[in-house]
Design an enzyme around this catalytic site. Structure first.
Site, PDB file in Angstrom:
ATOM      1  N   HIS A 192      -0.928   0.806  -9.852  1.00 17.25           N
ATOM      2  CA  HIS A 192      -1.610  -0.116  -8.930  1.00 17.25           C
ATOM      3  C   HIS A 192      -2.194  -1.302  -9.699  1.00 17.25           C
ATOM      4  CE1 HIS A 192      -3.586  -0.108  -4.700  1.00 17.25           C
ATOM      5  NE2 HIS A 192      -3.364  -1.339  -5.103  1.00 17.25           N
ATOM      6  N   GLU A 211      -3.271   8.365  -5.057  1.00 16.00           N
ATOM      7  CA  GLU A 211      -3.445   7.807  -6.397  1.00 16.00           C
ATOM      8  C   GLU A 211      -4.641   8.459  -7.064  1.00 16.00           C
ATOM      9  OE1 GLU A 211      -3.686   3.566  -5.939  1.00 16.00           O
ATOM     10  OE2 GLU A 211      -1.681   3.412  -5.067  1.00 16.00           O
ATOM     11  N   ARG A 243       0.863  -1.175   0.000  1.00 16.89           N
ATOM     12  CA  ARG A 243       0.000   0.000   0.000  1.00 16.89           C
ATOM     13  C   ARG A 243       0.901   1.226   0.000  1.00 16.89           C
ATOM     14  NH1 ARG A 243      -3.270  -3.123  -1.302  1.00 16.89           N
ATOM     15  NH2 ARG A 243      -5.300  -3.630  -0.366  1.00 16.89           N
TER      16      ARG A 243
END
Length: 332
Positions: A295, A276, A247
């Site tokens: 991601h 993000e 993360r």
């Protein structure tokens, strides 16, 4: 009769297969779109939150689909179980549901192979200087990696892997095939194969001087948030590397940028970020020997099917009154 909450997309894709997995007349479907449009409480007993619900959401930018699904879950007083598609359950709503007595189960294990493959590819690409070679190719420059510019052999290098769940164990196995040493970091120092050594989180700095590679694949928690910081990087050897498939908040982003710009770290593969999407102005986009991915380390065409398999397994367990797989309350 059990009422299952899911997206209309999930019902179209998997509705028939879910229906045949239970005795006739024992399960009904409720789409999130229908429940959101209706007034009053939702009748959902169980819920399946699939990837298209979270879509392109990030902690700072939830999509309308995710906000809508959350709203329905919150107005479902009879909800007993929620199956989610990520491997981690860090979002506040999951803690709120668990406080209500709702079981929350993750898809831990469904992405272990693909994330490990992404990590393996990144280790090889960064070590072999593929980003620098790609840059030279774009410039039409013939720049052989010779003499002191030659990459080190991976065999004998040490990877400190933070997180020893299915992803971390798969990464350790793959790196072992390259002849690399692996040290695992987890909540306790209990041994985990195939790592040659395992230490607890609070012992991380003891092993960082050996870390040619620091690989982050742990859940976000009060213990792990910010664990990869300036002090950690200072303890690593000159020219070491960082990989983050965990993360964004596990690593302090400004500290990552600083050690990459200074050359203290020779390269990185970063799949997750503090915010993000990654800001277009971030220096990370243009740093040499850094791979940035949006991601997507876990993504593959087979991922959704693997997650669906976990849901079906848990559906059978739920109906039988058995312990659920990947119950967050039991994961520690």
């Amino acid at each position: 009769m059990i009422t299952l909450l899911l997206s209309s997309h999930a019902q179209r894709i998997w509705g028939e297969r879910i229906a045949v997995a239970v005795p006739p007349g024992t399960l009904s479907f409720l789409t999130a779109e229908e429940a959101l449009a209706a007034e009053g409480p939702s009748a959902a007993d169980i819920a399946f939150m699939t990837r298209e619900v979270t879509g392109k959401s990030s902690p700072s930018h939830p999509t309308p689909e995710l906000r809508g699904f959350d709203a329905v879950v919150e107005k479902s007083p009879n909800l007993k179980w929620l199956q989610i598609h990520p491997a981690g359950a860090e979002r506040p709503i999951y803690r709120q549901l668990r406080a209500r007595g709702v079981k929350v189960t993750t898809a831990s294990g469904a992405t272990a192979v693909t994330v490990a493959h992404s990590t393996l590819g990144a280790v090889i690409a960064i070590n072999r200087r593929f980003p620098l070679l790609a840059d030279a190719q774009r410039r039409h420059a013939w720049e052989p990696r010779l003499a002191e510019r030659s990459p080190r052999d991976l065999a004998g290098q040490c990877a400190v892997i933070v997180g020893m769940g299915p992803i971390g164990r798969n990464i350790a196995s793959l790196l072992g095939m390259l002849g690399m040493r692996t040290i695992g970091v987890r909540r306790t120092a209990e041994p985990v194969e195939p790592c040659e050594r395992v230490v607890a989180y609070e012992q991380l700095h003891e092993v960082l001087p050996q870390a040619d590679w620091l690989i982050l694949c742990c859940p976000a928690s009060p213990v792990t948030r910010g664990i990869a910081n300036a002090a950690a990087f200072a303890a690593m050897p000159e020219g070491a590397h960082l990989i983050n498939v965990a993360r964004g908040e596990i690593a302090v982003e400004q500290d990552v940028i600083a050690v990459l710009q200074s050359g203290k770290l020779a390269g990185a593969y970063l799949d997750v970020f503090e915010r993000e999407p990654l800001d277009a102005a971030s220096p990370l986009w243009d740093l040499p020997n850094v791979l940035v991915s949006p991601h997507t380390a876990s993504h593959s065409l087979g991922q959704n099917e693997a997650i669906f398999g976990i849901f079906l397994d848990n559906l059978a367990r739920f109906r039988a009154g058995q312990a659920l797989r990947n119950d967050v309350d039991n994961l520690g």
